[in-house]
Scaffold this motif. Structure first.
Motif, PDB file in Angstrom:
ATOM      1  N   ARG A   1     -11.535   3.689   9.948  1.00  0.00           N
ATOM      2  CA  ARG A   1     -10.130   3.996   9.642  1.00  0.00           C
ATOM      3  C   ARG A   1      -9.193   3.080  10.418  1.00  0.00           C
ATOM      4  O   ARG A   1      -8.140   2.670   9.906  1.00  0.00           O
TER       5      ARG A   1
ATOM      6  N   HIS B   1       0.812  -1.219   0.000  1.00  0.00           N
ATOM      7  CA  HIS B   1       0.000   0.000   0.000  1.00  0.00           C
ATOM      8  C   HIS B   1       0.846   1.271   0.000  1.00  0.00           C
ATOM      9  O   HIS B   1       1.981   1.280   0.486  1.00  0.00           O
TER      10      HIS B   1
ATOM     11  N   LYS C   1      -5.637  -3.673   8.675  1.00  0.00           N
ATOM     12  CA  LYS C   1      -5.412  -4.423   7.435  1.00  0.00           C
ATOM     13  C   LYS C   1      -4.018  -4.136   6.881  1.00  0.00           C
ATOM     14  O   LYS C   1      -3.331  -5.032   6.385  1.00  0.00           O
ATOM     15  N   GLU C   2      -3.609  -2.854   6.945  1.00  0.00           N
ATOM     16  CA  GLU C   2      -2.271  -2.491   6.473  1.00  0.00           C
ATOM     17  C   GLU C   2      -1.195  -3.195   7.298  1.00  0.00           C
ATOM     18  O   GLU C   2      -0.202  -3.686   6.765  1.00  0.00           O
TER      19      GLU C   2
ATOM     20  N   ILE D   1      -8.765  -0.070   8.635  1.00  0.00           N
ATOM     21  CA  ILE D   1      -7.819   0.072   7.522  1.00  0.00           C
ATOM     22  C   ILE D   1      -6.384  -0.049   8.031  1.00  0.00           C
ATOM     23  O   ILE D   1      -5.545  -0.725   7.422  1.00  0.00           O
TER      24      ILE D   1
END
Length: 333
Positions: free
Chosen positions: A283, A246, A289-290, A286
């Motif tokens: 958020r 990412h 997940k990162e 997210i």
């Protein structure tokens, strides 16, 4: 909506306090007028609601219950238009962070598109250069007058530097998780190259800034291996993840036992602040997940860790060589 709002405010009031008296005092109205608002006999105005929200320190999203996943309210930090504005930003940021150092379980997650600013706020040329770059972005007169970094460094206010170093130090007492990728270093190096080529940065100072960047990276590497921040009073935890999938965004999230808040870059060092909890949870997911698709460097093998940091040092050395030989054929890839 007004009933829910006052019900929430009551939960914020100590049992020993008179809620009606407190509301009357905040709104500067009589006891009867406050009572009528609390009991829905008088409609609360927007101005009154904002006063109460500020007094009880609650999110405007809770105030108006703009609870749709497609509609939230956000705060924009004051615009920075001068060196005084940067100085005020340093002071306010420090004041906002102080309470976080006293909250058990508080932590920060940072998606690092660039080197996080708190790593660079040390007594060196790099910190002074970062301030110069910020000022170039917001103060047109700096460019019009062709003020170089070599000129600027002679007149930078001492109180600005003091506030910058103080802000850098306060982060050492907060648990921090950062997510980097292979391009996190590029923005800082590109700034040095740009202003060197533009004649706003001398060769001597450009090389000194390169050395400071190298020192910052070495410190980060040591802290990532130890999983703790140097000079931390309470042994603050430091976790560094590397993500090869990412793009990072410089988004920062502050997590406390009470709530989550995140900050999105707006311009230069100004930001948009989001307190709406459903959005904050989205958020946070997210971020998780990162991290799940990243390597925590303390757990990575020595080879992987060395490859990552050696690649960064290689880029710094290439920039250093470019400055020394003044050859146009250069990039970071």
């Amino acid at each position: 909506m007004q009933e829910q709002f006052f019900s929430y405010l009551k939960s914020k009031t100590p049992d020993t306090s008179s809620f009606v008296d407190e509301v009357a005092g905040v709104l500067d109205v009589g006891y009867d007028a406050a009572y009528r608002r609390i009991n829905l006999k008088t409609t609360l105005s927007i101005d009154e609601a904002v006063k109460l929200a500020r007094y009880y320190k609650i999110s405007l999203n809770k105030l108006f219950e703009v609870g749709s996943e497609h509609s939230i309210l956000a705060d924009l930090s004051p615009p920075l238009q001068s060196i005084d504005g940067i100085n005020m930003w340093m002071k306010k940021s420090y004041e906002n962070l102080i309470p976080l150092t006293k909250i058990k379980g508080c932590s920060v997650i940072y998606s690092a598109k660039d080197i996080p600013v708190f790593h660079t706020l040390k007594d060196n040329y790099l910190s002074r250069y970062k301030i110069y770059v910020w000022l170039k972005d917001i103060e047109p007169e700096i460019t019009k007058k062709k003020i170089t970094f070599d000129d600027f460094i002679k007149s930078i206010p001492k109180d600005l530097l003091d506030n910058a170093f103080r802000l850098g130090n306060i982060y050492k007492d907060i648990n921090i998780t950062e997510i980097w990728n292979n391009t996190t270093i590029n923005g800082t190096l590109q700034q040095v190259l740009y202003y060197f080529e533009a004649g706003a940065l001398s060769k001597d100072l450009a090389l000194k800034i390169c050395s400071d960047i190298e020192d910052v990276i070495r410190d980060i590497e040591k802290q990532a291996i130890k999983q703790s921040l140097d000079a931390s009073k309470g042994q603050a935890i430091y976790n560094l993840y590397v993500n090869h999938i990412h793009n990072m965004s410089n988004t920062m999230m502050v997590i406390t036992p009470m709530q989550k808040v995140f900050f999105i870059p707006f311009s230069v060092i100004s930001y948009i602040k989001i307190e709406h909890q459903p959005t904050c949870e989205m958020r946070y997911d997210i971020f998780k997940k990162e991290m799940s698709s990243s390597k925590l460097l303390v757990n990575a093998g020595e080879k992987d860790r060395s490859l990552f940091f050696n690649r960064i040092h290689h880029k710094i050395n290439r920039l250093r060589e470019r400055i020394r030989i003044d050859d146009d054929a250069f990039d970071f890839e």
